[in-house]
Design a protein around this motif. Structure first.
Motif, PDB file in Angstrom:
ATOM      1  N   PRO A  76     -49.640 -64.028 -35.319  1.00  0.00           N
ATOM      2  CA  PRO A  76     -49.760 -62.915 -36.275  1.00  0.00           C
ATOM      3  C   PRO A  76     -49.347 -63.290 -37.704  1.00  0.00           C
ATOM      4  O   PRO A  76     -49.946 -62.817 -38.663  1.00  0.00           O
ATOM      5  CB  PRO A  76     -48.826 -61.846 -35.693  1.00  0.00           C
ATOM      6  N   TYR A  77     -48.310 -64.128 -37.853  1.00  0.00           N
ATOM      7  CA  TYR A  77     -47.827 -64.418 -39.206  1.00  0.00           C
ATOM      8  C   TYR A  77     -48.904 -65.071 -40.072  1.00  0.00           C
ATOM      9  O   TYR A  77     -48.840 -65.029 -41.286  1.00  0.00           O
ATOM     10  CB  TYR A  77     -46.579 -65.315 -39.147  1.00  0.00           C
ATOM     11  N   MET A  78     -49.904 -65.680 -39.412  1.00  0.00           N
ATOM     12  CA  MET A  78     -50.966 -66.344 -40.179  1.00  0.00           C
ATOM     13  C   MET A  78     -51.734 -65.348 -41.041  1.00  0.00           C
ATOM     14  O   MET A  78     -52.239 -65.711 -42.114  1.00  0.00           O
ATOM     15  CB  MET A  78     -51.928 -67.052 -39.220  1.00  0.00           C
ATOM     16  N   ARG A  79     -51.809 -64.107 -40.591  1.00  0.00           N
ATOM     17  CA  ARG A  79     -52.496 -63.100 -41.381  1.00  0.00           C
ATOM     18  C   ARG A  79     -51.867 -62.977 -42.763  1.00  0.00           C
ATOM     19  O   ARG A  79     -52.575 -62.875 -43.772  1.00  0.00           O
ATOM     20  CB  ARG A  79     -52.475 -61.736 -40.664  1.00  0.00           C
ATOM     21  N   GLY A  80     -50.542 -63.002 -42.816  1.00  0.00           N
ATOM     22  CA  GLY A  80     -49.844 -62.902 -44.096  1.00  0.00           C
ATOM     23  C   GLY A  80     -50.233 -64.028 -45.043  1.00  0.00           C
ATOM     24  O   GLY A  80     -50.454 -63.810 -46.233  1.00  0.00           O
ATOM     25  N   ARG A  81     -50.364 -65.208 -44.495  1.00  0.00           N
ATOM     26  CA  ARG A  81     -50.650 -66.363 -45.346  1.00  0.00           C
ATOM     27  C   ARG A  81     -52.091 -66.380 -45.827  1.00  0.00           C
ATOM     28  O   ARG A  81     -52.457 -67.180 -46.698  1.00  0.00           O
ATOM     29  CB  ARG A  81     -50.355 -67.656 -44.579  1.00  0.00           C
ATOM     30  N   MET A  82     -52.931 -65.531 -45.222  1.00  0.00           N
ATOM     31  CA  MET A  82     -54.330 -65.458 -45.675  1.00  0.00           C
ATOM     32  C   MET A  82     -54.457 -64.624 -46.944  1.00  0.00           C
ATOM     33  O   MET A  82     -55.469 -64.692 -47.638  1.00  0.00           O
ATOM     34  CB  MET A  82     -55.211 -64.878 -44.561  1.00  0.00           C
ATOM     35  N   SER A  83     -53.429 -63.813 -47.244  1.00  0.00           N
ATOM     36  CA  SER A  83     -53.420 -63.032 -48.479  1.00  0.00           C
ATOM     37  C   SER A  83     -52.758 -63.857 -49.572  1.00  0.00           C
ATOM     38  O   SER A  83     -51.948 -64.739 -49.296  1.00  0.00           O
ATOM     39  CB  SER A  83     -52.650 -61.718 -48.295  1.00  0.00           C
TER      40      SER A  83
END
Lengths: 340, 340
Positions: free
Chosen positions: A50-57
């Motif tokens: 899930p944390y990867m979503r943050g890094r996509m922003s």
């Protein structure tokens, strides 16, 4: 036939709200060649988190954003297939941050060798890897659970959540999980022996349900999800409760500002403590945590669950599934078989 | 002429929103008579504090609600005028929780004798009393300020806030205060030597002003007020920032729910720690804190400010003034003169 191409999944645009397959592109690159002191590894399993979503922003977070036109970074397990360093031998199994690609060049210090005698190698990305360590340090260092206290964990059937709950049980706590399907609830109750579990999707009044499940209030709330689930939990804090904030998955795809009851009054009236963390804050203590987790897994006192999708080309779908609540436990992608 | 009546201010109805004089009633009771082991004290000064507003409502908080038809409880300084215990002598000056009344019966263990050689006796309710101890433990135990860090304190010109800022200066920090009048701002800058101070009432963009005042971000945010002021501060947290939550005065009279940006994401991305507290949590360490504060006050490295209203009958007005931001420093009511 020797492998000649390295497949990679690039971030090609930043998602707004829920990511779609259009944000990613699968490309083939020429196979990289290790320089002196490096090794070439072939990816066996990769992790979607899930944390990867943050890094996509493109905004400040606890880890820097991904760059566009580069492969998504993240943990993966690989096999050394060519080495120009004495520290890594062909055939060695390693775990490291090589991300969404079928092959990678690594230096020895970037990876850790896996001992396959402890448990299946996939656990190096889950219960015996960052996932397990996240649960271990967040619960024990911040949550500080004591026997007979009540520990509530949200995202309880996720990879981190189910380790949190089991460690809390080992520490003698009453453990209450919050999750999003009856299948997950049954797993928490029947397999992991949680004392209570609540399906937030089918519960009309979550606060009431939590109150019933926590007759003595909440001493530790391990927060993986944020939003209204956390609002309900925070209303039931005991004196000097502890709240490790590990994730906020309910918000990662939300475009509107995250607005709700401010929590400072709850924190104040209960003398509670809330602390955010990432597992990297505990890097110096990883050996301690890894040894404890390995011991618990070996003796069977911590169970784990992995959800393994086959095929590198299904990575994006596996990642998107995290936000649909599809995964029970750790979500992995199997990229290739181990040699022989 | 011997005193024959004890005046008390009772809570006669629970305020909704901002309290009014109608919520209180001044009554006269027969003078109480001390039993064996007790003493009668005459109140010299009493304290009015923001936290009292919370206790006027009938809801769970960190201290139980006041009962209707009873005097408001709180700290006061008194002189022993009759004693039936060897531990207290007529003429002794004591501080204790005797509340809004002109006289009270106490047992020795309920009060602490004041040494008037250290500082004016009124400081026993302020910088050398619960107020100073609140600042001391909240800042040092939870905030843990380190040299060159940036400490922001809201309610900075209040009794607790100005001690917080001065201790932070003593610890070598950059100190930024937030307060609500130019008079207060000038005091913080010129008398207490804060590095920066912001009048939130005349600042159009508080977050921008804070950012300018905190070029290196915020390491400690000592929260006395809550609400939008805290929202602005929490958006500027540094990695592993600490947030002692001491009060939420902006909310105490608010009738609608306190809604705003949820802060867990900020806590998470900065690995920050927020902890609520009341000074009573540190009761075992009061002697340590009191000794340190007395030393600082004696050597002049901590200044204090008291705002003293004359006359018991003006107690309610003095209390209501707290919510108009009228007080610079500690708000007290002088009830009677010391004998001779």
């Amino acid at each position: 036939m020797p492998e000649t191409q390295n497949k990679q999944i690039l971030l090609v645009s930043r998602p707004k709200g829920i990511p779609t397959t259009d944000n990613f592109q699968l490309v083939e690159q020429p196979m990289p060649v290790p320089a002196q002191g490096e090794a070439l590894i072939r990816t066996l399993y990769l992790s979607v988190d899930p944390y990867m979503r943050g890094r996509m922003s493109d905004r400040k977070s606890y880890v820097p954003p991904y760059n566009l036109q580069e492969p998504i970074g993240g943990g993966a397990i690989g096999e050394v297939i060519e080495s120009k360093t004495p520290e890594l031998q062909t055939g060695d199994l390693v775990v490291g941050p090589t991300g969404w690609q079928t092959h990678a060049i690594v230096m020895p210090k970037q990876v850790r060798k896996i001992d396959p005698s402890i448990a299946p190698i996939t656990t190096a990305l889950g219960v015996l890897g960052m996932t397990g360590l996240t649960a271990y340090f967040g619960l024990l260092d911040i949550g500080q659970p004591k026997p007979n206290e009540t520990v509530v964990v949200s995202g309880a059937a996720g990879a981190v959540g189910m380790v949190v709950g089991q460690i809390a049980k080992l520490k003698g706590c009453r453990v209450v999980g919050i999750a999003g399907s009856d299948n997950k609830i049954n797993y928490l109750l029947n397999e992991l022996k949680f004392d209570a579990a609540i399906n937030y999707k089918t519960t009309t009044d979550l606060q009431e349900a939590l109150q019933a499940a926590c007759p003595n209030g909440i001493d530790v709330y391990f927060d993986n999800v944020g939003g209204e689930i956390s609002d309900a939990a925070l209303s039931l804090l005991n004196f000097q409760a502890r709240i490790p904030v590990c994730g906020q998955i309910s918000l990662y795809n939300q475009e509107e500002p995250d607005v709700g009851p401010r929590i400072q009054s709850q924190i104040l009236i209960s003398s509670a403590m809330m602390k955010g963390f990432i597992v990297g804050n505990y890097a110096e203590r990883f050996p301690e945590g890894a040894a404890e987790l390995a011991r618990w897994v070996k003796e069977g006192s911590i169970k784990y669950q992995e959800n393994i999708v086959e095929g590198f080309e299904n990575t994006v779908q596996a990642f998107l599934g995290l936000f649909k609540g599809e995964n029970l436990g750790k979500q992995l992608v199997k990229v290739s078989d181990q040699t022989k």
